[in-house]
Design an enzyme around this catalytic site. Structure first.
Site, short mmCIF file in Angstrom:
data_model
loop_
_atom_site.label_atom_id
_atom_site.label_comp_id
_atom_site.label_asym_id
_atom_site.label_seq_id
_atom_site.Cartn_x
_atom_site.Cartn_y
_atom_site.Cartn_z
N GLY A 198 10.96 -15.15 -49.89
CA GLY A 198 10.67 -16.53 -50.27
C GLY A 198 11.50 -17.51 -49.49
O GLY A 198 11.01 -18.53 -48.99
N TYR A 199 12.78 -17.21 -49.34
CA TYR A 199 13.68 -18.08 -48.59
C TYR A 199 13.24 -18.17 -47.13
O TYR A 199 13.16 -19.26 -46.55
CB TYR A 199 15.11 -17.53 -48.68
N ALA A 200 12.94 -17.02 -46.53
CA ALA A 200 12.50 -17.01 -45.12
C ALA A 200 11.22 -17.82 -44.95
O ALA A 200 11.09 -18.59 -43.99
CB ALA A 200 12.30 -15.58 -44.64
#
Length: 253
Positions: A157-159
């Site tokens: 999700g962060y990426a």
């Protein structure tokens, strides 16, 4: 003329009460800017960042907003636009990271990361950008990541959110550069902040990271003062749609 002088400018910095955001806010204040700070946890009065900014002779105004909640974001915008109708610099720095392998990464992790890291920065840039378009000037800076370029491990999700910011920066710059607004990003490398605590406590991962950083150290929040001032000042008036990496040389390795 000092092209890095920010005297008389008003900067809004999200997530400025600690870490990279605090470093950038202090850099802007040292260059002469007054600061509006916003996060979900910042003290409305008496915070450390407030004390440090005021010690530099600049003003500091704190606002609380839950950047994972759109109602909270729009309520904050209504307040800020009535009190501070002319914001010169917007630094979309607030972010979060939630770690779990992709096959186990739940919807609630994905949704929370996206709402804070992508939705909130876009809404703030769009709404404050409208003011800047009316004036014909402004600086918008997004805090990106090395994962704006790479995939990372256990943080899908962060990426995805930071990769999307990279494209958003270009999209806004394409529309607004000719209208006097510079939109750019700063991509931190491995910095000693709360977000990287888990990595620094993992002896194997920490050692492998350090081995790849040519500068031979983890970055510090103070390393972001100069890049933030550059992108917030007239020194960067012909810089549009780019991401400055502050990574100790990681991306060049």
């Amino acid at each position: 003329m000092n092209v890095f002088d920010l005297t008389g400018k008003l900067a809004l910095v999200t997530g400025c009460n600690k870490g990279i955001g605090k470093g950038m806010a202090l850099g802007l204040a040292e260059a002469g800017a007054d600061i509006i700070g916003v996060s979900g946890s910042i003290e409305l009065e008496g915070s450390e960042i407030e004390k440090e900014v005021k010690a530099l002779g600049r003003t500091f105004t704190a606002y609380q907003a839950d950047l994972s909640n759109r109602e909270s974001i729009y309520a904050f915008l209504a307040t800020i636009q009535s009190i501070h109708p002319s914001i010169d610099i917007l630094i979309n720095n607030a972010g979060t990271i939630m770690r779990k392998p992709a096959a186990e990464h739940p919807d609630e992790y994905w949704d929370k990361v996206m709402s804070i890291n992508l939705d909130a920065p876009f809404i703030l840039a769009r709404e404050i950008g409208k003011q800047m378009l009316t004036r014909g000037s402004g600086k918008i800076i997004f805090t990106c990541s090395l994962l704006s370029f790479q995939g990372g491990i256990n943080v899908p999700g962060y990426a995805a959110s930071k990769g999307a910011l990279s494209s958003l920066i270009k999209a806004l710059a394409n529309e607004w550069a000719a209208k006097g607004i510079q939109v750019n990003g700063i991509a931190p490398g491995y910095i000693a902040t709360d977000n990287t605590e888990a990595l620094r406590e993992d002896a194997e991962r920490s050692a492998s990271i350090m081995a790849r950083i040519p500068a031979g150290r983890w970055g510090q929040p103070e390393d972001f003062k100069g890049p933030a001032v550059f992108l917030a000042s007239s020194a960067s008036d012909y810089v549009n749609g780019t991401i400055v990496t502050v990574d100790g040389g990681w991306m060049g390795r």
